[in-house]
Design a protein around this motif. Structure first.
Motif, PDB file in Angstrom:
ATOM      1  N   MET A  94       2.352 -34.717  18.195  1.00 15.65           N
ATOM      2  CA  MET A  94       1.138 -34.554  19.015  1.00 15.65           C
ATOM      3  C   MET A  94       0.675 -33.110  18.935  1.00 15.65           C
ATOM      4  SD  MET A  94       0.686 -35.143  23.135  1.00 15.65           S
ATOM      5  CE  MET A  94       0.841 -36.908  22.990  1.00 15.65           C
ATOM      6  N   THR A  95      -0.603 -32.908  18.691  1.00 16.75           N
ATOM      7  CA  THR A  95      -1.159 -31.560  18.722  1.00 16.75           C
ATOM      8  C   THR A  95      -1.091 -31.025  20.144  1.00 16.75           C
ATOM      9  OG1 THR A  95      -2.661 -32.096  16.933  1.00 16.75           O
ATOM     10  CG2 THR A  95      -3.187 -30.179  18.257  1.00 16.75           C
ATOM     11  N   ASP A  96      -0.713 -29.778  20.278  1.00 19.70           N
ATOM     12  CA  ASP A  96      -0.516 -29.196  21.597  1.00 19.70           C
ATOM     13  C   ASP A  96      -1.598 -28.179  21.905  1.00 19.70           C
ATOM     14  OD1 ASP A  96       0.393 -28.218  23.946  1.00 19.70           O
ATOM     15  OD2 ASP A  96       2.083 -27.132  23.106  1.00 19.70           O
ATOM     16  N   PRO A  97      -2.570 -28.557  22.767  1.00 23.43           N
ATOM     17  CA  PRO A  97      -3.632 -27.613  23.096  1.00 23.43           C
ATOM     18  C   PRO A  97      -3.210 -26.568  24.121  1.00 23.43           C
ATOM     19  CG  PRO A  97      -3.977 -29.659  24.276  1.00 23.43           C
ATOM     20  CD  PRO A  97      -2.761 -29.852  23.410  1.00 23.43           C
ATOM     21  N   THR A  98      -2.029 -26.753  24.740  1.00 20.49           N
ATOM     22  CA  THR A  98      -1.560 -25.788  25.722  1.00 20.49           C
ATOM     23  C   THR A  98      -0.859 -24.667  24.980  1.00 20.49           C
ATOM     24  OG1 THR A  98      -1.229 -27.580  27.291  1.00 20.49           O
ATOM     25  CG2 THR A  98      -0.214 -25.483  27.822  1.00 20.49           C
ATOM     26  N   ASP A  99      -1.568 -23.591  24.718  1.00 18.99           N
ATOM     27  CA  ASP A  99      -1.065 -22.505  23.886  1.00 18.99           C
ATOM     28  C   ASP A  99      -0.135 -21.625  24.711  1.00 18.99           C
ATOM     29  OD1 ASP A  99      -0.621 -20.501  22.122  1.00 18.99           O
ATOM     30  OD2 ASP A  99      -2.734 -19.981  21.815  1.00 18.99           O
ATOM     31  N   LEU A 100       1.147 -21.556  24.314  1.00 22.11           N
ATOM     32  CA  LEU A 100       2.082 -20.722  25.054  1.00 22.11           C
ATOM     33  C   LEU A 100       1.734 -19.247  24.957  1.00 22.11           C
ATOM     34  CD1 LEU A 100       5.568 -22.389  24.400  1.00 22.11           C
ATOM     35  CD2 LEU A 100       4.014 -22.677  26.334  1.00 22.11           C
ATOM     36  N   TYR A 151      17.154 -32.379  23.206  1.00 16.41           N
ATOM     37  CA  TYR A 151      17.668 -31.175  22.561  1.00 16.41           C
ATOM     38  C   TYR A 151      17.226 -29.937  23.339  1.00 16.41           C
ATOM     39  CZ  TYR A 151      19.073 -28.050  18.779  1.00 16.41           C
ATOM     40  OH  TYR A 151      19.679 -27.071  18.033  1.00 16.41           O
ATOM     41  N   LEU A 152      18.094 -28.936  23.368  1.00 19.06           N
ATOM     42  CA  LEU A 152      17.896 -27.759  24.206  1.00 19.06           C
ATOM     43  C   LEU A 152      16.569 -27.056  23.929  1.00 19.06           C
ATOM     44  CD1 LEU A 152      19.024 -25.727  26.260  1.00 19.06           C
ATOM     45  CD2 LEU A 152      20.246 -24.623  24.371  1.00 19.06           C
ATOM     46  N   ASP A 153      16.229 -26.845  22.669  1.00 20.89           N
ATOM     47  CA  ASP A 153      14.964 -26.162  22.360  1.00 20.89           C
ATOM     48  C   ASP A 153      13.772 -26.975  22.850  1.00 20.89           C
ATOM     49  OD1 ASP A 153      16.424 -24.172  21.199  1.00 20.89           O
ATOM     50  OD2 ASP A 153      15.918 -24.681  19.131  1.00 20.89           O
ATOM     51  N   ARG A 212       5.255 -33.347  23.156  1.00 20.09           N
ATOM     52  CA  ARG A 212       6.397 -34.255  23.114  1.00 20.09           C
ATOM     53  C   ARG A 212       7.538 -33.592  22.350  1.00 20.09           C
ATOM     54  NH1 ARG A 212       5.472 -39.194  22.093  1.00 20.09           N
ATOM     55  NH2 ARG A 212       3.199 -39.234  21.949  1.00 20.09           N
ATOM     56  N   PRO A 213       8.796 -33.978  22.626  1.00 20.30           N
ATOM     57  CA  PRO A 213       9.946 -33.401  21.917  1.00 20.30           C
ATOM     58  C   PRO A 213       9.902 -33.710  20.426  1.00 20.30           C
ATOM     59  CG  PRO A 213      10.638 -34.532  23.924  1.00 20.30           C
ATOM     60  CD  PRO A 213       9.204 -34.896  23.703  1.00 20.30           C
ATOM     61  N   ALA A 214      10.587 -32.859  19.645  1.00 17.62           N
ATOM     62  CA  ALA A 214      10.513 -32.972  18.191  1.00 17.62           C
ATOM     63  C   ALA A 214      11.842 -33.286  17.522  1.00 17.62           C
ATOM     64  CB  ALA A 214       9.966 -31.665  17.607  1.00 17.62           C
ATOM     65  N   VAL A 215      12.980 -33.110  18.221  1.00 16.93           N
ATOM     66  CA  VAL A 215      14.295 -33.197  17.580  1.00 16.93           C
ATOM     67  C   VAL A 215      14.973 -34.513  17.941  1.00 16.93           C
ATOM     68  CG1 VAL A 215      16.558 -32.083  17.323  1.00 16.93           C
ATOM     69  CG2 VAL A 215      14.500 -30.689  17.670  1.00 16.93           C
ATOM     70  N   SER A 216      15.380 -35.284  16.928  1.00 16.57           N
ATOM     71  CA  SER A 216      16.075 -36.551  17.155  1.00 16.57           C
ATOM     72  C   SER A 216      17.542 -36.295  17.492  1.00 16.57           C
ATOM     73  CB  SER A 216      15.986 -37.437  15.911  1.00 16.57           C
ATOM     74  OG  SER A 216      16.724 -36.857  14.836  1.00 16.57           O
ATOM     75  N   VAL A 217      18.223 -37.329  18.000  1.00  8.85           N
ATOM     76  CA  VAL A 217      19.624 -37.174  18.380  1.00  8.85           C
ATOM     77  C   VAL A 217      20.493 -36.852  17.173  1.00  8.85           C
ATOM     78  CG1 VAL A 217      21.643 -38.360  19.318  1.00  8.85           C
ATOM     79  CG2 VAL A 217      19.427 -38.643  20.413  1.00  8.85           C
TER      80      VAL A 217
END
Length: 360
Positions: free
Chosen positions: A1-7, A238-240, A313-318
């Motif tokens: 998902m594209t993230d428009p909320t820029d950190l 995942y932690l990150d 949304r998270p990016a890292v699988s188990v």
């Protein structure tokens, strides 16, 4: 998902993290620092030994760290007065630890939360507080649900905490709304599911950190005990990913005033975790053991509201995350604590299933 909320919008912001020397706090510090924020940690350093703190990149000499108690009103007010955002992560955070030491659990999980919330309520420049709750507030979910179907927890489901830790977090959620809403302070309540990743070191008597535990057991040539045959399920985050989700919750307009799951929406059984660990350690032995009474059966998060509110949304699988954790253990064998090296399967079962106290 594209993230428009820029950190990058956090550049120059001042963020206070209570319980900041823990696994999530130190990971969040790194994420926020990369975004350009100035991060201050508050922690009493009671959760980990110095060697574990060093693995997490912190300790008494950490220049970003104030060593102190989140229930210390004067100290908390002074730190909050210098913050634009507050993440309240401080807690006495294991089920068995709370059961063994309810007085410390009360101070850390109830008194400290009240202290932090009152300080934020009295500090107009704080833009938002994020409360880290837990998915354990759901307990085992609807007792009338079909046991043959995977459980999914939505934020509107009734809370059914099974232990002192989850009960304290349930209270903290309500207390956050009751104190901050009338004061006009923004807040977000997050319910993280099973967070894991490099740097995680198990604590004694905690049966639920299975990725860390099983990886370390296997590295030592010990058995992998499957409570309840490993039929419990978890949503492993995942932690990150957890750190990024929390960071986004500081900024996302749609997160204001919301209670949000923080998970992946993927169901993984404990037995699947054991099998993944055995792929990395083929000599590891799996054994079936009883399920601790207070160990939730588990479920996955419904992430619909989270994705909508955070545009993330998270990016890292188990399997990816577990592989990274195993690689970390192989690179950092000194992370395996001495007490874990000395344990036996029988001793673990006894610790997780203590005998009921004798009646007078």
């Amino acid at each position: 998902m594209t993230d428009p909320t820029d950190l990058a919008a956090l550049a120059g912001a001042r963020v206070l993290i209570t319980g900041g020397a823990g696994l999530i706090g130190t990971a969040l510090r790194s994420t926020l620092a990369r975004a350009g924020a100035t991060v201050r940690l508050l922690d009493n350093l009671s959760a980990y030994e110095s060697a574990t703190l060093a693995l997490l990149g912190t300790g008494p000499l950490d220049p970003d760290l104030t060593v102190g108690d989140s229930a210390d009103g004067d100290l908390v007010r002074a730190l909050v007065a210098d913050a634009d955002y507050v993440v309240h992560a401080a807690a006495h955070s294991t089920v068995q630890g709370c059961a063994n030491d309810p007085a410390t659990a009360f101070r850390s999980n109830l008194a400290a939360t009240d202290t932090v919330l009152r300080a934020v309520a009295d500090t107009p420049q704080v833009r938002r507080l994020v409360l880290l709750s837990t998915a354990q507030v759901y307990g085992n979910g609807d007792p009338g649900a079909d046991p043959g179907r995977p459980r999914v927890f939505t934020e509107d489901a009734p809370v059914r905490p099974l232990n002192l830790y989850a009960s304290a977090k349930t209270w903290a959620e309500f207390h956050t709304r009751q104190l901050l809403a009338p004061a006009g302070r923004e807040f977000t309540v997050l319910r993280p599911f099973s967070v894991y990743g490099p740097g995680q070191v198990p604590k004694p008597g905690a049966p639920s950190w299975v990725i860390a535990q099983f990886s370390m057991y296997a590295a030592l040539g010990q058995q992998l005990p499957l409570n309840n045959g490993g039929r419990q399920v978890r949503d492993f985050l995942y932690l990150d990913d957890a750190a990024h989700g929390i960071a986004h919750s500081l900024l996302a307009p749609g997160a204001a005033g919301q209670t949000l799951n923080l998970g992946t929406g993927v169901t993984t059984s404990v037995r699947q975790v054991a099998e993944l660990v055995c792929w990395h350690y083929p000599a590891a032995e799996i054994v079936d053991t009883p399920r601790p009474a207070q160990d939730p059966l588990g479920a996955r998060a419904d992430t619909t509201r989270m994705c909508q509110a955070l545009s993330w949304r998270p990016a890292v699988s188990v399997d990816q995350g577990l592989t990274r954790y195993v690689d970390w253990i192989k690179r950092t064998p000194e992370a395996i604590p001495h007490w874990l090296r000395a344990e036996t399967t029988e001793g673990r079962i006894a610790a997780w299933n203590p005998a009921a106290p004798a009646r007078a």
